[in-house]
Each structure stands twice: as structure tokens, then as C-alpha cells.
Design a protein around this motif. Structure first.
Motif, PDB file in Angstrom:
ATOM      1  N   ALA A  26       0.845  -1.194   0.000  1.00  0.00           N
ATOM      2  CA  ALA A  26       0.000   0.000   0.000  1.00  0.00           C
ATOM      3  C   ALA A  26       0.875   1.236   0.000  1.00  0.00           C
ATOM      4  O   ALA A  26       1.908   1.279   0.658  1.00  0.00           O
ATOM      5  CB  ALA A  26      -0.900  -0.012   1.228  1.00  0.00           C
ATOM      6  N   SER A  27       0.458   2.223  -0.752  1.00  0.00           N
ATOM      7  CA  SER A  27       1.201   3.473  -0.789  1.00  0.00           C
ATOM      8  C   SER A  27       0.568   4.436   0.196  1.00  0.00           C
ATOM      9  O   SER A  27      -0.606   4.755   0.090  1.00  0.00           O
ATOM     10  CB  SER A  27       1.157   4.055  -2.198  1.00  0.00           C
ATOM     11  N   ALA A  28       1.301   4.855   1.170  1.00  0.00           N
ATOM     12  CA  ALA A  28       0.775   5.766   2.180  1.00  0.00           C
ATOM     13  C   ALA A  28       1.737   6.929   2.344  1.00  0.00           C
ATOM     14  O   ALA A  28       2.212   7.215   3.426  1.00  0.00           O
ATOM     15  CB  ALA A  28       0.590   5.031   3.499  1.00  0.00           C
ATOM     16  N   GLU A  29       2.036   7.571   1.250  1.00  0.00           N
ATOM     17  CA  GLU A  29       3.053   8.598   1.288  1.00  0.00           C
ATOM     18  C   GLU A  29       2.486   9.970   1.605  1.00  0.00           C
ATOM     19  O   GLU A  29       2.951  10.645   2.486  1.00  0.00           O
ATOM     20  CB  GLU A  29       3.824   8.600  -0.029  1.00  0.00           C
ATOM     21  N   ILE A  30       1.468  10.414   0.861  1.00  0.00           N
ATOM     22  CA  ILE A  30       0.876  11.714   1.148  1.00  0.00           C
ATOM     23  C   ILE A  30      -0.027  11.548   2.360  1.00  0.00           C
ATOM     24  O   ILE A  30      -0.749  10.572   2.473  1.00  0.00           O
ATOM     25  CB  ILE A  30       0.086  12.243  -0.055  1.00  0.00           C
ATOM     26  N   GLY A  31       0.013  12.509   3.263  1.00  0.00           N
ATOM     27  CA  GLY A  31      -0.772  12.434   4.489  1.00  0.00           C
ATOM     28  C   GLY A  31      -2.270  12.365   4.242  1.00  0.00           C
ATOM     29  O   GLY A  31      -2.734  12.209   3.124  1.00  0.00           O
ATOM     30  N   THR A  32      -3.016  12.507   5.297  1.00  0.00           N
ATOM     31  CA  THR A  32      -4.454  12.305   5.225  1.00  0.00           C
ATOM     32  C   THR A  32      -5.190  13.416   4.499  1.00  0.00           C
ATOM     33  O   THR A  32      -6.335  13.247   4.130  1.00  0.00           O
ATOM     34  CB  THR A  32      -5.044  12.187   6.645  1.00  0.00           C
ATOM     35  N   GLN A  33      -4.565  14.562   4.310  1.00  0.00           N
ATOM     36  CA  GLN A  33      -5.284  15.647   3.657  1.00  0.00           C
ATOM     37  C   GLN A  33      -4.355  16.634   2.970  1.00  0.00           C
ATOM     38  O   GLN A  33      -3.172  16.670   3.230  1.00  0.00           O
ATOM     39  CB  GLN A  33      -6.139  16.395   4.668  1.00  0.00           C
ATOM     40  N   VAL A  34      -4.947  17.403   2.085  1.00  0.00           N
ATOM     41  CA  VAL A  34      -4.270  18.512   1.432  1.00  0.00           C
ATOM     42  C   VAL A  34      -5.001  19.761   1.876  1.00  0.00           C
ATOM     43  O   VAL A  34      -6.229  19.806   1.870  1.00  0.00           O
ATOM     44  CB  VAL A  34      -4.335  18.366  -0.104  1.00  0.00           C
ATOM     45  N   LEU A  35      -4.274  20.772   2.312  1.00  0.00           N
ATOM     46  CA  LEU A  35      -4.875  22.011   2.793  1.00  0.00           C
ATOM     47  C   LEU A  35      -4.491  23.168   1.887  1.00  0.00           C
ATOM     48  O   LEU A  35      -3.397  23.192   1.342  1.00  0.00           O
ATOM     49  CB  LEU A  35      -4.389  22.325   4.214  1.00  0.00           C
ATOM     50  N   ILE A  36      -5.401  24.140   1.777  1.00  0.00           N
ATOM     51  CA  ILE A  36      -5.096  25.375   1.068  1.00  0.00           C
ATOM     52  C   ILE A  36      -5.140  26.487   2.109  1.00  0.00           C
ATOM     53  O   ILE A  36      -6.186  26.742   2.709  1.00  0.00           O
ATOM     54  CB  ILE A  36      -6.132  25.680  -0.038  1.00  0.00           C
ATOM     55  N   ALA A  37      -4.020  27.130   2.350  1.00  0.00           N
ATOM     56  CA  ALA A  37      -3.950  28.196   3.356  1.00  0.00           C
ATOM     57  C   ALA A  37      -4.236  29.541   2.711  1.00  0.00           C
ATOM     58  O   ALA A  37      -3.826  29.792   1.581  1.00  0.00           O
ATOM     59  CB  ALA A  37      -2.572  28.205   4.012  1.00  0.00           C
ATOM     60  N   GLY A  38      -4.950  30.373   3.433  1.00  0.00           N
ATOM     61  CA  GLY A  38      -5.191  31.732   2.959  1.00  0.00           C
ATOM     62  C   GLY A  38      -6.588  31.980   2.458  1.00  0.00           C
ATOM     63  O   GLY A  38      -6.960  33.104   2.187  1.00  0.00           O
ATOM     64  N   GLY A  39      -7.387  30.970   2.296  1.00  0.00           N
ATOM     65  CA  GLY A  39      -8.771  31.141   1.860  1.00  0.00           C
ATOM     66  C   GLY A  39      -9.681  30.444   2.850  1.00  0.00           C
ATOM     67  O   GLY A  39      -9.298  30.142   3.953  1.00  0.00           O
ATOM     68  N   GLY A  40     -10.875  30.185   2.475  1.00  0.00           N
ATOM     69  CA  GLY A  40     -11.771  29.454   3.342  1.00  0.00           C
ATOM     70  C   GLY A  40     -13.192  29.933   3.208  1.00  0.00           C
ATOM     71  O   GLY A  40     -13.522  30.721   2.327  1.00  0.00           O
ATOM     72  N   LEU A  41     -14.036  29.481   4.106  1.00  0.00           N
ATOM     73  CA  LEU A  41     -15.459  29.776   4.009  1.00  0.00           C
ATOM     74  C   LEU A  41     -15.769  31.260   4.128  1.00  0.00           C
ATOM     75  O   LEU A  41     -16.637  31.777   3.447  1.00  0.00           O
ATOM     76  CB  LEU A  41     -16.227  28.991   5.078  1.00  0.00           C
ATOM     77  N   SER A  42     -15.077  31.974   4.997  1.00  0.00           N
ATOM     78  CA  SER A  42     -15.404  33.391   5.206  1.00  0.00           C
ATOM     79  C   SER A  42     -14.890  34.270   4.065  1.00  0.00           C
ATOM     80  O   SER A  42     -15.475  35.283   3.749  1.00  0.00           O
ATOM     81  CB  SER A  42     -14.826  33.877   6.535  1.00  0.00           C
ATOM     82  N   ASN A  43     -13.799  33.888   3.446  1.00  0.00           N
ATOM     83  CA  ASN A  43     -13.192  34.720   2.414  1.00  0.00           C
ATOM     84  C   ASN A  43     -13.251  34.048   1.052  1.00  0.00           C
ATOM     85  O   ASN A  43     -13.355  34.707   0.034  1.00  0.00           O
ATOM     86  CB  ASN A  43     -11.742  35.045   2.797  1.00  0.00           C
ATOM     87  N   GLY A  44     -13.159  32.741   1.002  1.00  0.00           N
ATOM     88  CA  GLY A  44     -13.135  32.029  -0.264  1.00  0.00           C
ATOM     89  C   GLY A  44     -11.784  32.146  -0.941  1.00  0.00           C
ATOM     90  O   GLY A  44     -10.798  32.572  -0.352  1.00  0.00           O
TER      91      GLY A  44
END
Length: 126
Positions: A26-44
């Protein structure tokens, strides 16, 4: 009878060992998630504004980053697993799939991008 039972037990153990050795890894190299910093629900997220795409890694191999199938960044490998970051500046409004790949592993995040007004330290999304 005992000899037959012992032979059967040995055969089962050897078969099981062969299955374990031949099983795909099994390949388990990339962690459980990818995050995008600087945006989000309040700002998009907005066009013309730059965000950090963050992926943790269980491998020291470099990662490739794609936006809707178009490559936009690669991080270098390292001697040990680490968090890897790439800069992403969306150029079109709409749905974007950010895909991060490392060897045979990949993780994706889907988000919506609006029209951005880059204010330098902040981004107004309309």
C-alpha cells in the motif's frame, strides 16, 4: 495421521507467508489531507491571489501539484518525510480540483474560485 496434519499445517503456513510476501504494498506517502492556506469559508478563494497548498508526506520524495489537470508546481525531495508547500494562483473562476501526487499516491481537494481583488496582504473575493 499426526504427520499428515503437521504437513498440512506447514503447507498452510507457507502459503500464507507467500501471500504476505507477494501482496501489493500500500502506498501511504501523502498524508491524510491537502490544505489550502489563505482562503476558506469566510473569504473564499479568488483569481489573481496566491495561496499555499500544503501536503504532509510520509516519504521524502518530491510532490507534483496540479490545478484541473494542469501542472503548476513541484517540490524537491528531502532525506526525511516533511510537510511540502507549493504556491498556487488561480486564474479562472469556477470549480478547481487541486491534485497532489507523490510516486503512486495522490490526494485531491475540490474548491470554488471567485473573482479576486488582490490587495497585497489580503484578497477580496467577489
Amino acid at each position: 495421521m499426526s504427520s499428515l496434519r503437521n504437513s498440512a499445517s506447514v503447507a498452510v503456513l507457507l502459503s500464507a507467508a507467500g501471500l504476505i510476501l507477494n501482496a501489493p504494498q500500500a502506498s501511504a506517502e501523502i498524508g491524510t489531507q491537502v490544505l489550502i492556506a489563505g482562503g476558506g469559508l469566510s473569504n473564499g478563494f479568488g483569481t489573481g491571489c496566491t495561496y499555499s497548498v500544503i501536503a504532509n508526506s510520509g516519504s521524502g520524495a518530491g510532490m507534483n501539484f496540479f490545478d484541473n489537470g494542469v501542472w503548476f508546481a513541484r517540490t524537491d525531495g528531502s532525506p526525511s518525510p516533511k510537510t511540502q508547500v507549493a504556491s498556487w494562483t488561480p486564474t479562472t473562476v469556477g470549480t478547481h480540483t487541486i491534485l497532489v501526487t507523490q510516486n503512486d499516491d495522490s490526494k485531491a481537494i475540490v474548491l470554488t474560485v471567485g473573482t479576486g481583488i488582490n490587495g497585497g496582504s489580503s484578497c477580496l473575493v467577489i
